[in-house]
Design a protein around this motif. Structure first.
Motif, mmCIF file in Angstrom:
data_model
loop_
_atom_site.group_PDB
_atom_site.id
_atom_site.type_symbol
_atom_site.label_atom_id
_atom_site.label_comp_id
_atom_site.label_asym_id
_atom_site.label_seq_id
_atom_site.Cartn_x
_atom_site.Cartn_y
_atom_site.Cartn_z
ATOM 1 N N SER A 135 -79.924 94.859 -54.371
ATOM 2 C CA SER A 135 -80.877 95.509 -53.468
ATOM 3 C C SER A 135 -81.317 96.859 -54.024
ATOM 4 C CB SER A 135 -80.245 95.697 -52.086
ATOM 5 O OG SER A 135 -79.915 94.447 -51.510
ATOM 6 N N ALA A 136 -80.369 97.604 -54.575
ATOM 7 C CA ALA A 136 -80.707 98.911 -55.143
ATOM 8 C C ALA A 136 -81.687 98.760 -56.305
ATOM 9 C CB ALA A 136 -79.433 99.617 -55.604
ATOM 10 N N PHE A 137 -81.448 97.782 -57.163
ATOM 11 C CA PHE A 137 -82.352 97.564 -58.297
ATOM 12 C C PHE A 137 -83.705 97.028 -57.835
ATOM 13 C CE2 PHE A 137 -78.597 96.950 -61.438
ATOM 14 C CZ PHE A 137 -78.507 98.321 -61.599
ATOM 15 N N LEU A 138 -83.711 96.231 -56.765
ATOM 16 C CA LEU A 138 -84.990 95.734 -56.236
ATOM 17 C C LEU A 138 -85.857 96.895 -55.761
ATOM 18 C CD1 LEU A 138 -86.935 93.523 -55.248
ATOM 19 C CD2 LEU A 138 -85.611 93.458 -53.112
ATOM 20 N N VAL A 139 -85.274 97.798 -54.985
ATOM 21 C CA VAL A 139 -86.033 98.947 -54.486
ATOM 22 C C VAL A 139 -86.491 99.830 -55.645
ATOM 23 C CG1 VAL A 139 -85.881 101.048 -53.102
ATOM 24 C CG2 VAL A 139 -84.881 98.913 -52.244
ATOM 25 N N ALA A 140 -85.591 100.091 -56.601
ATOM 26 C CA ALA A 140 -85.954 100.934 -57.742
ATOM 27 C C ALA A 140 -87.067 100.290 -58.561
ATOM 28 C CB ALA A 140 -84.726 101.179 -58.611
ATOM 29 N N GLY A 141 -86.987 98.979 -58.769
ATOM 30 C CA GLY A 141 -88.012 98.294 -59.544
ATOM 31 C C GLY A 141 -89.354 98.280 -58.843
ATOM 32 N N LEU A 142 -89.353 97.996 -57.540
ATOM 33 C CA LEU A 142 -90.610 97.987 -56.788
ATOM 34 C C LEU A 142 -91.241 99.374 -56.764
ATOM 35 C CD1 LEU A 142 -89.619 95.693 -53.772
ATOM 36 C CD2 LEU A 142 -91.125 95.110 -55.689
ATOM 37 N N ALA A 143 -90.418 100.409 -56.620
ATOM 38 C CA ALA A 143 -90.953 101.775 -56.617
ATOM 39 C C ALA A 143 -91.523 102.130 -57.985
ATOM 40 C CB ALA A 143 -89.853 102.756 -56.222
ATOM 41 N N GLY A 144 -90.833 101.765 -59.049
ATOM 42 C CA GLY A 144 -91.328 102.066 -60.387
ATOM 43 C C GLY A 144 -92.611 101.334 -60.721
ATOM 44 N N LEU A 145 -92.774 100.132 -60.197
ATOM 45 C CA LEU A 145 -93.985 99.347 -60.437
ATOM 46 C C LEU A 145 -95.110 99.700 -59.472
ATOM 47 C CD1 LEU A 145 -92.340 95.848 -61.056
ATOM 48 C CD2 LEU A 145 -93.473 97.284 -62.765
ATOM 49 N N GLY A 146 -94.834 100.575 -58.517
ATOM 50 C CA GLY A 146 -95.855 100.961 -57.547
ATOM 51 C C GLY A 146 -96.147 99.882 -56.531
ATOM 52 N N GLY B 255 -88.903 106.385 -50.577
ATOM 53 C CA GLY B 255 -88.041 107.492 -50.196
ATOM 54 C C GLY B 255 -87.107 107.131 -49.057
ATOM 55 N N SER B 256 -87.608 106.337 -48.117
ATOM 56 C CA SER B 256 -86.781 105.929 -46.983
ATOM 57 C C SER B 256 -85.612 105.059 -47.434
ATOM 58 C CB SER B 256 -87.639 105.176 -45.963
ATOM 59 O OG SER B 256 -86.847 104.692 -44.903
ATOM 60 N N TYR B 257 -85.908 104.057 -48.269
ATOM 61 C CA TYR B 257 -84.825 103.200 -48.777
ATOM 62 C C TYR B 257 -83.871 103.996 -49.662
ATOM 63 C CZ TYR B 257 -86.767 98.781 -47.085
ATOM 64 O OH TYR B 257 -87.199 97.750 -46.287
ATOM 65 N N SER B 258 -84.414 104.913 -50.446
ATOM 66 C CA SER B 258 -83.566 105.719 -51.323
ATOM 67 C C SER B 258 -82.586 106.557 -50.519
ATOM 68 C CB SER B 258 -84.439 106.622 -52.200
ATOM 69 O OG SER B 258 -83.643 107.475 -52.994
ATOM 70 N N ALA B 259 -83.066 107.120 -49.419
ATOM 71 C CA ALA B 259 -82.187 107.944 -48.590
ATOM 72 C C ALA B 259 -81.137 107.087 -47.884
ATOM 73 C CB ALA B 259 -83.017 108.719 -47.573
ATOM 74 N N ASN B 260 -81.565 105.944 -47.334
ATOM 75 C CA ASN B 260 -80.631 105.096 -46.593
ATOM 76 C C ASN B 260 -79.564 104.491 -47.507
ATOM 77 O OD1 ASN B 260 -82.047 105.596 -44.234
ATOM 78 N ND2 ASN B 260 -83.336 103.759 -44.434
ATOM 79 N N MET B 261 -79.962 104.149 -48.742
ATOM 80 C CA MET B 261 -79.032 103.488 -49.662
ATOM 81 C C MET B 261 -78.417 104.466 -50.666
ATOM 82 S SD MET B 261 -81.386 100.084 -50.380
ATOM 83 C CE MET B 261 -80.115 99.211 -51.277
ATOM 84 N N LYS B 262 -78.777 105.758 -50.528
ATOM 85 C CA LYS B 262 -78.244 106.814 -51.399
ATOM 86 C C LYS B 262 -78.497 106.499 -52.878
ATOM 87 C CE LYS B 262 -74.642 108.041 -48.083
ATOM 88 N NZ LYS B 262 -73.183 108.204 -47.834
#
Length: 624
Positions: A525-536, A544-551
């Motif tokens: 899940s962490a890599f999914l959010v990071a990948g989607l954010a990096g790809l725009g 930012g919301s997912y980053s804060a919730n998942m630290k």
């Protein structure tokens, strides 16, 4: 006896000038030809007669020649026209003394070249020498990067990015991208010589387990352009390939560039292959008695050098007391046809890569090594299929490897799609390690792409998609978009790997994936959010919301993230690729942070490497 005649003949050649100088000059002309003759008297020009007769003309003096006196040895003016670089030579290129017979007997061919002034500075004529600008294998038209991308970059940054990289990357696609960048025809960055830049690139390729690419780059430069650092890297590269004679042209021109143990041993190997086998073996014996290198290394070197001559000397190699396998040692063992014990090879990813691409190694050993090398990115899916094709065609290969080769064939040729899927899954089953599991997915990528999209195969959709994406078959993988459920792992891989996407990914689908994620620390899940954010593919607020919730810390920065973001803003594609490799170091995906993944994917997308960014992001989720 023959050696004695050779030494005597060489001494005679060197002392011939002295012999001519010490004896009295002796004429070779017939009698009378060397006697001075009187010059003819000048004919007086006619003059007008005067009333008074002039004084009688004096007889012309006879012309005589002065004797030529040649200086003797030791007197001023004596010199022997031999420009050498040995210790017996003065700075202006004249011999201070002649070598003794004992010294001549100990001389190697290189010493004779130096003594006679025959050592070449280049191995190519002036018109055929190659420039040191943009050295490499591929240019932009062949899939390489922009050759001038680093011309204005800070050399210290590039040196750090290359020298600090240990070579093992968590990402197969990161490895492929870094190899592509290192093999590109690139100008050296500002403040760095082309030789230093090349040594760093080749050294990193070698640490990555890419000896063939490293050797191919080195073969693109002339031996006269080598420096000591580049020569050391070249020696390691040819040793890793088991091609010790390949470095001999460099040693012939740059033999005095280094004075370390490995360099001197390689010089003796080359000397043996030039016909000086007995002297080379004797010198290697002296190195062994002195403890210049470990005993096993010198014994292997003697065995290799002995293949060039008629020494008729048996060299026994025993591995009982050996507790480490170095690339040098492994290259020599492969070159002489020895199989080191498995205990010295297992667990070393660099040796696994070397084994997978070494033609001297047996097929089954190469196949076993390929189970790791493919996950690293050293072998492509096509190369894996070719290797298994050789296993299938070789009648001497039996047992498990023969069975696996037959299963791979079934995955391609069976008429029933269910049977082909069963053959594919049988190749995935029974693996013991994560690299082995992903290597098998690389192996089956094209077989998976040939399967028809079928609702009945929905349970196998995620690993099939991961298999296809391991070889970059994103178009084939996207055919399964209507089969996978939103929020499933197959869905996550496709939303990351899709070449284009018209809308942002739904937060509810992401939540579904997060809730069902059973991976350790919910790393998928962490890599999914990071990948989607990096790809725009999600907006800044959602990220930012997912980053804060998942630290995840996607918004925080480090020195690394600042540097790679700056290179991306400058559209410096080569620097971004090299920095991405630096940030993806490791042997397992648990060593990769979502923050670094986000910045790497974002930087790659910014400089136009979106395809690589998509594959890295999807691979992270598949392998987490």
């Amino acid at each position: 006896m023959r050696a004695s005649f050779l030494v005597a003949g060489t001494a005679l050649a060197l002392t011939s000038a002295l012999a001519l100088a010490q004896g009295a000059p002796e004429s070779l002309l017939p009698p009378g030809f060397n006697e001075p003759t009187a010059a003819p008297a000048p004919t007086p020009s006619p003059r007008a007669t005067s009333a008074r007769q002039g004084a009688p003309a004096r007889p012309a003096a006879a012309a005589t020649s002065a004797p030529v006196i040649q200086a003797l040895p030791g007197e001023p003016g004596f010199s022997l026209p031999l420009a050498t670089s040995t210790s017996t030579v003065e700075a202006e290129g004249t011999l201070k003394r002649l070598p003794s017979l004992e010294e001549l007997a100990r001389m190697t061919p290189e010493d004779f070249q130096n003594l006679l002034g025959l050592k070449p500075d280049f191995d190519m004529p002036a018109g055929a020498r190659r420039a040191m600008s943009q050295v490499g294998l591929i240019d932009p038209q062949e899939g390489g990067l922009d050759g001038s991308a680093l011309a204005g970059q800070n050399g210290r940054l590039i040196r750090l990015a290359l020298a600090a990289n240990r070579g093992a990357l968590v990402s197969r696609w990161g490895h492929i991208l870094l190899r592509r960048a290192l093999a590109t025809r690139l100008d050296a960055p500002r403040g760095m010589s082309p030789q230093d830049f090349l040594a760093l690139r080749v050294g990193l390729l070698l640490r990555m387990g890419e000896p063939e690419a490293a050797r191919a780059i080195l073969q693109d430069i002339d031996a006269g352009n080598y420096t000591p650092d580049l020569g050391g890297v070249a020696l390691d590269t040819y040793a890793a390939n088991g091609d010790f004679t390949g470095v001999c042209p460099v040693l012939a021109v740059q033999g005095d560039a280094r004075d370390d143990a490995a360099w001197n041993v390689a010089r003796q190997i080359c000397s043996a292959f030039r016909g000086n086998g007995a002297a080379a073996i004797a010198q290697l014996d002296r190195y062994r008695y002195r403890g210049t290198m470990p005993r096993i290394d010198l014994l292997l070197a003697q065995k290799y050098a002995g293949a060039a001559g008629r020494s008729r000397r048996a060299v026994t190699i025993e591995w009982d007391d050996v507790d480490e396998m170095t690339p040098w040692r492994y290259g020599l063992a492969n070159a002489v046809g020895l199989n080191p014990p498995d205990r010295l090879i297992e667990g070393n990813p660099q040796l696994a890569s070397l084994t997978a691409v070494t033609p001297m190694v047996g097929l089954t050993r190469r196949a076993a090594a390929a189970d790791r090398a493919a996950a690293l990115g050293v072998l492509s899916s096509a190369a894996m299929v070719d290797l298994y094709g050789q296993l299938f065609a070789e009648p001497d290969v039996t047992g498990e490897w023969s069975d696996r080769a037959e299963k791979l064939r079934d995955a391609y040729v069976l008429e029933d799609p269910a049977g082909r899927l069963s053959a594919i899954r049988s190749l995935w089953d029974g693996v013991k390690t994560a690299p082995q599991d992903y290597s098998r997915k690389v192996l089956t990528a094209y077989a998976a792409a040939r399967l028809p999209v079928n609702e009945g195969m929905a349970e196998s959709a995620a690993p099939l998609i991961a298999s296809m994406l391991s070889a970059g078959l994103d178009a084939n993988a996207m055919r399964w978009a209507n089969v996978v459920n939103a929020g499933s792992e197959g869905w996550a891989l496709l939303v990351l790997a899709a070449p284009t996407r018209s809308s942002e990914v739904s937060s509810s689908d992401i939540d579904t994936f997060v809730d069902a994620d059973a991976s350790e620390d919910q790393r998928k899940s962490a890599f999914l959010v990071a990948g989607l954010a990096g790809l725009g593919r999600i907006d800044t607020g959602t990220a930012g919301s997912y980053s804060a919730n998942m630290k995840l810390g996607l918004g925080s920065s480090t020195r690394f993230t600042q540097v790679i973001d700056g290179a991306a803003r400058n559209r410096d594609v080569a620097s971004v690729a090299m920095l991405a490799g630096l940030g993806m170091q490791g042997t397992r995906w648990s060593q990769m942070s979502p923050r670094y993944l986000y910045h790497i994917v974002s930087a790659l997308r910014t400089v136009g490497l979106e395809a690589e960014a998509r594959m890295i992001a999807a691979e992270a989720v598949a392998r987490a």
